[in-house]
Design a protein around this motif. Sequence first.
Motif, PDB file in Angstrom:
ATOM      1  N   GLU A  21       0.821  -1.224   0.000  1.00  0.00           N
ATOM      2  CA  GLU A  21       0.000   0.000   0.000  1.00  0.00           C
ATOM      3  C   GLU A  21       0.853   1.271   0.000  1.00  0.00           C
ATOM      4  O   GLU A  21       0.451   2.289  -0.561  1.00  0.00           O
ATOM      5  CB  GLU A  21      -1.024   0.029   1.154  1.00  0.00           C
ATOM      6  N   ASP A  22       2.040   1.170   0.626  1.00  0.00           N
ATOM      7  CA  ASP A  22       2.950   2.330   0.611  1.00  0.00           C
ATOM      8  C   ASP A  22       3.424   2.614  -0.817  1.00  0.00           C
ATOM      9  O   ASP A  22       3.439   3.760  -1.265  1.00  0.00           O
ATOM     10  CB  ASP A  22       4.175   2.074   1.500  1.00  0.00           C
ATOM     11  N   VAL A  23       3.805   1.531  -1.495  1.00  0.00           N
ATOM     12  CA  VAL A  23       4.304   1.687  -2.864  1.00  0.00           C
ATOM     13  C   VAL A  23       3.190   2.235  -3.762  1.00  0.00           C
ATOM     14  O   VAL A  23       3.420   3.155  -4.567  1.00  0.00           O
ATOM     15  CB  VAL A  23       4.836   0.339  -3.414  1.00  0.00           C
ATOM     16  N   ILE A  24       1.977   1.684  -3.588  1.00  0.00           N
ATOM     17  CA  ILE A  24       0.847   2.156  -4.409  1.00  0.00           C
ATOM     18  C   ILE A  24       0.597   3.647  -4.152  1.00  0.00           C
ATOM     19  O   ILE A  24       0.392   4.423  -5.090  1.00  0.00           O
ATOM     20  CB  ILE A  24      -0.420   1.306  -4.128  1.00  0.00           C
ATOM     21  N   THR A  25       0.649   4.040  -2.882  1.00  0.00           N
ATOM     22  CA  THR A  25       0.467   5.459  -2.544  1.00  0.00           C
ATOM     23  C   THR A  25       1.498   6.313  -3.281  1.00  0.00           C
ATOM     24  O   THR A  25       1.164   7.345  -3.878  1.00  0.00           O
ATOM     25  CB  THR A  25       0.648   5.662  -1.013  1.00  0.00           C
ATOM     26  N   ALA A  26       2.752   5.846  -3.249  1.00  0.00           N
ATOM     27  CA  ALA A  26       3.826   6.602  -3.897  1.00  0.00           C
ATOM     28  C   ALA A  26       3.616   6.675  -5.411  1.00  0.00           C
ATOM     29  O   ALA A  26       3.792   7.736  -6.014  1.00  0.00           O
ATOM     30  CB  ALA A  26       5.168   5.961  -3.571  1.00  0.00           C
ATOM     31  N   VAL A  27       3.216   5.548  -5.992  1.00  0.00           N
ATOM     32  CA  VAL A  27       2.979   5.530  -7.449  1.00  0.00           C
ATOM     33  C   VAL A  27       1.865   6.508  -7.810  1.00  0.00           C
ATOM     34  O   VAL A  27       1.974   7.286  -8.758  1.00  0.00           O
ATOM     35  CB  VAL A  27       2.626   4.090  -7.923  1.00  0.00           C
ATOM     36  N   LYS A  28       0.783   6.474  -7.001  1.00  0.00           N
ATOM     37  CA  LYS A  28      -0.348   7.380  -7.271  1.00  0.00           C
ATOM     38  C   LYS A  28       0.078   8.842  -7.162  1.00  0.00           C
ATOM     39  O   LYS A  28      -0.481   9.717  -7.818  1.00  0.00           O
ATOM     40  CB  LYS A  28      -1.489   7.091  -6.289  1.00  0.00           C
ATOM     41  N   MET A  29       1.052   9.100  -6.290  1.00  0.00           N
ATOM     42  CA  MET A  29       1.507  10.488  -6.128  1.00  0.00           C
ATOM     43  C   MET A  29       2.400  10.916  -7.289  1.00  0.00           C
ATOM     44  O   MET A  29       2.701  12.085  -7.447  1.00  0.00           O
ATOM     45  CB  MET A  29       2.277  10.640  -4.802  1.00  0.00           C
ATOM     46  N   GLY A  30       2.841   9.937  -8.074  1.00  0.00           N
ATOM     47  CA  GLY A  30       3.614  10.271  -9.266  1.00  0.00           C
ATOM     48  C   GLY A  30       5.123  10.157  -9.131  1.00  0.00           C
ATOM     49  O   GLY A  30       5.857  10.790  -9.898  1.00  0.00           O
ATOM     50  N   VAL A  31       5.598   9.337  -8.158  1.00  0.00           N
ATOM     51  CA  VAL A  31       7.050   9.183  -8.055  1.00  0.00           C
ATOM     52  C   VAL A  31       7.572   8.332  -9.229  1.00  0.00           C
ATOM     53  O   VAL A  31       6.855   7.513  -9.787  1.00  0.00           O
ATOM     54  CB  VAL A  31       7.512   8.557  -6.695  1.00  0.00           C
TER      55      VAL A  31
END
Lengths: 202, 124
Positions: free
Chosen positions: B91-101
């Motif tokens: 979920e951390d990685v998904i959050t980061a991906v959604k933020m556009g990293v």
Amino acid sequence: MSDIFKKIEEMQDFLRIGDEVIPFLGDLFKFIQDVMPLMNEIQSSFTDSSSKIPDAKDRLQDVTDATEMATQEIMDKLDSINDGLDKISESVPDETKKEIDNIQNDVMDITFALQFQDITSQKLEHAGRIMQAINEKFGKLSKATEAVKVKTKVGKRIMAELSLQSDPEKVNKESTEFNEKTKDVIRESADFSQDDIDALFD
Amino acid sequence: MIDNKVLFVDDSPTMRRIIKNTLKKIGFNDFIEAEHGIDALEKLEGEDVGLILSDWNMPEMNGKQLVEELKGNDKYKNIPIIMITTRGMKEDVITAVKMGVAGYVVKPFTPEILKGKIQKALQK
């Protein structure tokens, strides 16, 4: 006449409810009677343990600071080795340069292994926050227990019974055991140096 | 030598040093270091930064908040950001991906992993 019948019916209803409520109140009282000694015990343990939490948190921070410092020292040495190898590399044949390159890669691997310091620090910080949160929860529980003990008739009565049954020796023993278990293994003294220790052997 | 100026953000001096050594080895030579998100935003002012590497767990302003700030700012929104963190949950990685990293590296990492992620982020 109908009024009288109505009153009688109301009284019967009241008694019926009473029949159901009284056993429930009895159970509830028994439950409180069982729980109160436990709450009381938790409260006394909390007094012992809560005083140790700030110290334990400081100790965790000390570990982080000490490992941080040691890691920086190791990194200084590794950087110095790398710089030395760079200089040597300028004036040696290609074959030796390859060897130096391999050593520098090993140095790089050691540097990367030092990530453990940051990871461990974060775990310690997490453990410290958990300890703090548990301490706060127990603090609230302790206050609630105190309120029940002091402000309610049931609490006062149970506490009076408990104090009659309490065994001061057992309480003391438990407190000593707790202090023994949580005693610090590192005993430092700022005013007693290695020189002072050596002097005792002269 | 790679021309891009790199900003790396981590509250651990150990990690900053490891990242700096890796970047040097890869060929970067122009760095800005910051201890947390607020420090990073202050140091970004007036700088032409081509890549940001950021930790997630930091005091003052964490990596997630920093990314949100950067992505919400026209001046910085196109700078590729790589998260380097101990948070490896999906979920951390998904959050980061959604933020556009542009990349996500879980600690501990190897020089090769970081190098690969940087190259990929700069190609995007």
